[in-house]
Design a protein around this motif. Structure first.
Motif, PDB file in Angstrom:
ATOM      1  N   MET A 113     -37.778 -38.593   7.547  1.00  0.00           N
ATOM      2  CA  MET A 113     -37.175 -37.786   6.708  1.00  0.00           C
ATOM      3  C   MET A 113     -36.092 -38.528   5.927  1.00  0.00           C
ATOM      4  SD  MET A 113     -36.610 -34.037   8.368  1.00  0.00           S
ATOM      5  CE  MET A 113     -37.625 -33.629   9.597  1.00  0.00           C
ATOM      6  N   SER A 114     -35.980 -38.195   4.830  1.00  0.00           N
ATOM      7  CA  SER A 114     -34.899 -38.947   4.056  1.00  0.00           C
ATOM      8  C   SER A 114     -33.360 -38.439   4.237  1.00  0.00           C
ATOM      9  CB  SER A 114     -35.239 -38.617   2.491  1.00  0.00           C
ATOM     10  OG  SER A 114     -35.020 -37.430   1.978  1.00  0.00           O
ATOM     11  N   GLU A 115     -32.660 -39.266   3.983  1.00  0.00           N
ATOM     12  CA  GLU A 115     -31.087 -38.916   4.060  1.00  0.00           C
ATOM     13  C   GLU A 115     -30.672 -37.667   3.455  1.00  0.00           C
ATOM     14  OE1 GLU A 115     -28.036 -39.213   6.515  1.00  0.00           O
ATOM     15  OE2 GLU A 115     -29.811 -40.736   6.704  1.00  0.00           O
ATOM     16  N   PRO A 116     -30.808 -37.532   2.090  1.00  0.00           N
ATOM     17  CA  PRO A 116     -30.593 -36.424   1.388  1.00  0.00           C
ATOM     18  C   PRO A 116     -31.022 -35.192   1.962  1.00  0.00           C
ATOM     19  CG  PRO A 116     -31.234 -38.029  -0.062  1.00  0.00           C
ATOM     20  CD  PRO A 116     -31.570 -38.757   1.178  1.00  0.00           C
ATOM     21  N   PHE A 117     -32.095 -35.066   2.614  1.00  0.00           N
ATOM     22  CA  PHE A 117     -32.552 -33.837   3.112  1.00  0.00           C
ATOM     23  C   PHE A 117     -31.832 -33.602   4.163  1.00  0.00           C
ATOM     24  CE2 PHE A 117     -35.370 -31.444   6.332  1.00  0.00           C
ATOM     25  CZ  PHE A 117     -35.524 -30.421   5.462  1.00  0.00           C
ATOM     26  N   ASN A 118     -31.567 -34.364   5.135  1.00  0.00           N
ATOM     27  CA  ASN A 118     -30.794 -34.258   6.278  1.00  0.00           C
ATOM     28  C   ASN A 118     -29.216 -33.812   5.847  1.00  0.00           C
ATOM     29  OD1 ASN A 118     -32.718 -35.010   8.189  1.00  0.00           O
ATOM     30  ND2 ASN A 118     -31.905 -37.058   8.293  1.00  0.00           N
ATOM     31  N   ASP A 119     -28.756 -34.244   4.988  1.00  0.00           N
ATOM     32  CA  ASP A 119     -27.389 -33.841   4.597  1.00  0.00           C
ATOM     33  C   ASP A 119     -27.601 -32.374   4.004  1.00  0.00           C
ATOM     34  OD1 ASP A 119     -26.360 -36.347   4.870  1.00  0.00           O
ATOM     35  OD2 ASP A 119     -26.405 -36.933   2.893  1.00  0.00           O
ATOM     36  N   ILE A 120     -28.486 -31.933   3.504  1.00  0.00           N
ATOM     37  CA  ILE A 120     -28.700 -30.656   2.887  1.00  0.00           C
ATOM     38  C   ILE A 120     -28.940 -29.752   3.868  1.00  0.00           C
ATOM     39  CG2 ILE A 120     -30.445 -29.014   1.839  1.00  0.00           C
ATOM     40  CD1 ILE A 120     -30.658 -31.132  -0.148  1.00  0.00           C
ATOM     41  N   ARG A 121     -29.655 -29.967   4.891  1.00  0.00           N
ATOM     42  CA  ARG A 121     -29.892 -29.067   6.159  1.00  0.00           C
ATOM     43  C   ARG A 121     -28.353 -29.092   7.091  1.00  0.00           C
ATOM     44  NH1 ARG A 121     -31.795 -25.438   8.009  1.00  0.00           N
ATOM     45  NH2 ARG A 121     -32.484 -25.304  10.007  1.00  0.00           N
ATOM     46  N   GLN A 122     -27.719 -29.853   7.006  1.00  0.00           N
ATOM     47  CA  GLN A 122     -26.497 -29.952   7.745  1.00  0.00           C
ATOM     48  C   GLN A 122     -25.510 -28.946   6.888  1.00  0.00           C
ATOM     49  OE1 GLN A 122     -24.996 -34.076   8.361  1.00  0.00           O
ATOM     50  NE2 GLN A 122     -25.562 -33.995  10.363  1.00  0.00           N
ATOM     51  N   VAL A 123     -25.561 -29.175   5.491  1.00  0.00           N
ATOM     52  CA  VAL A 123     -24.746 -28.089   4.917  1.00  0.00           C
ATOM     53  C   VAL A 123     -25.129 -26.785   5.146  1.00  0.00           C
ATOM     54  CG1 VAL A 123     -24.074 -27.500   2.364  1.00  0.00           C
ATOM     55  CG2 VAL A 123     -24.073 -29.930   3.131  1.00  0.00           C
ATOM     56  N   GLU A 124     -26.576 -26.428   4.930  1.00  0.00           N
ATOM     57  CA  GLU A 124     -27.104 -25.167   5.141  1.00  0.00           C
ATOM     58  C   GLU A 124     -26.502 -24.566   6.611  1.00  0.00           C
ATOM     59  OE1 GLU A 124     -31.371 -25.838   4.829  1.00  0.00           O
ATOM     60  OE2 GLU A 124     -31.269 -25.189   2.741  1.00  0.00           O
ATOM     61  N   MET A 125     -26.498 -25.465   7.571  1.00  0.00           N
ATOM     62  CA  MET A 125     -26.325 -24.856   8.950  1.00  0.00           C
ATOM     63  C   MET A 125     -24.992 -24.611   9.139  1.00  0.00           C
ATOM     64  SD  MET A 125     -29.086 -27.248  11.361  1.00  0.00           S
ATOM     65  CE  MET A 125     -27.727 -28.120  11.899  1.00  0.00           C
ATOM     66  N   ALA A 126     -24.076 -25.625   8.339  1.00  0.00           N
ATOM     67  CA  ALA A 126     -22.590 -25.318   8.391  1.00  0.00           C
ATOM     68  C   ALA A 126     -22.421 -24.063   7.692  1.00  0.00           C
ATOM     69  CB  ALA A 126     -21.951 -26.601   7.706  1.00  0.00           C
ATOM     70  N   ILE A 127     -22.882 -23.771   6.582  1.00  0.00           N
ATOM     71  CA  ILE A 127     -22.342 -22.643   5.850  1.00  0.00           C
ATOM     72  C   ILE A 127     -22.873 -21.355   6.584  1.00  0.00           C
ATOM     73  CG2 ILE A 127     -22.936 -21.322   3.673  1.00  0.00           C
ATOM     74  CD1 ILE A 127     -23.084 -23.948   2.414  1.00  0.00           C
ATOM     75  N   ASN A 167     -13.977 -24.677   6.615  1.00  0.00           N
ATOM     76  CA  ASN A 167     -13.467 -26.126   6.289  1.00  0.00           C
ATOM     77  C   ASN A 167     -14.656 -27.282   6.565  1.00  0.00           C
ATOM     78  OD1 ASN A 167     -11.113 -25.270   5.228  1.00  0.00           O
ATOM     79  ND2 ASN A 167      -9.957 -25.525   7.264  1.00  0.00           N
ATOM     80  N   GLN A 168     -15.253 -27.024   7.812  1.00  0.00           N
ATOM     81  CA  GLN A 168     -16.469 -27.996   8.208  1.00  0.00           C
ATOM     82  C   GLN A 168     -17.238 -27.958   7.158  1.00  0.00           C
ATOM     83  OE1 GLN A 168     -16.160 -30.205  10.640  1.00  0.00           O
ATOM     84  NE2 GLN A 168     -18.093 -30.914  10.020  1.00  0.00           N
ATOM     85  N   ALA A 169     -17.904 -26.743   6.788  1.00  0.00           N
ATOM     86  CA  ALA A 169     -18.966 -26.547   5.842  1.00  0.00           C
ATOM     87  C   ALA A 169     -18.585 -26.989   4.421  1.00  0.00           C
ATOM     88  CB  ALA A 169     -19.227 -25.110   5.461  1.00  0.00           C
ATOM     89  N   LYS A 170     -17.268 -27.084   4.143  1.00  0.00           N
ATOM     90  CA  LYS A 170     -16.907 -27.734   2.953  1.00  0.00           C
ATOM     91  C   LYS A 170     -16.785 -29.000   2.969  1.00  0.00           C
ATOM     92  CE  LYS A 170     -13.382 -24.101   1.736  1.00  0.00           C
ATOM     93  NZ  LYS A 170     -11.869 -23.828   1.338  1.00  0.00           N
TER      94      LYS A 170
END
Length: 83
Positions: A1-15, A42-45
């Motif tokens: 998996m590409s890095e941007p996808f992982n970043d997006i997934r982390q953002v979704e989970m944090a939100i 704050n973590q989600a931000k």
């Protein structure tokens, strides 16, 4: 998996985590839960800013939607703290 996808997934989970915690905290108005919800938000931000900074060719709609969600949660939490 590409890095941007992982970043997006982390953002979704944090939100999602922040949404749950803000919801619980604003219902109970418990001081500790409000603090925990603030920390989660704050973590989600932080996750959002990190993902946004590294986004290349990533869906702009995702970032717009996430930004609006974070803003709404921030407002909800601020309102609860002011009561």
């Amino acid at each position: 998996m590409s890095e941007p996808f992982n970043d997006i997934r982390q953002v979704e989970m944090a939100i999602k985590a922040a949404q749950r915690m803000v919801g619980q905290a604003t219902m109970s108005m418990d001081e500790d839960q409000l603090k925990a919800a603030t920390n989660a938000l704050n973590q989600a931000k932080k996750q959002y800013k990190n993902a946004f900074a590294h986004a290349t060719g990533v869906d702009d709609e995702f970032f717009e939607f996430s930004s609006e969600l974070i803003e709404r949660l921030d407002h909800q939490l601020t309102e609860a703290k002011d009561e």
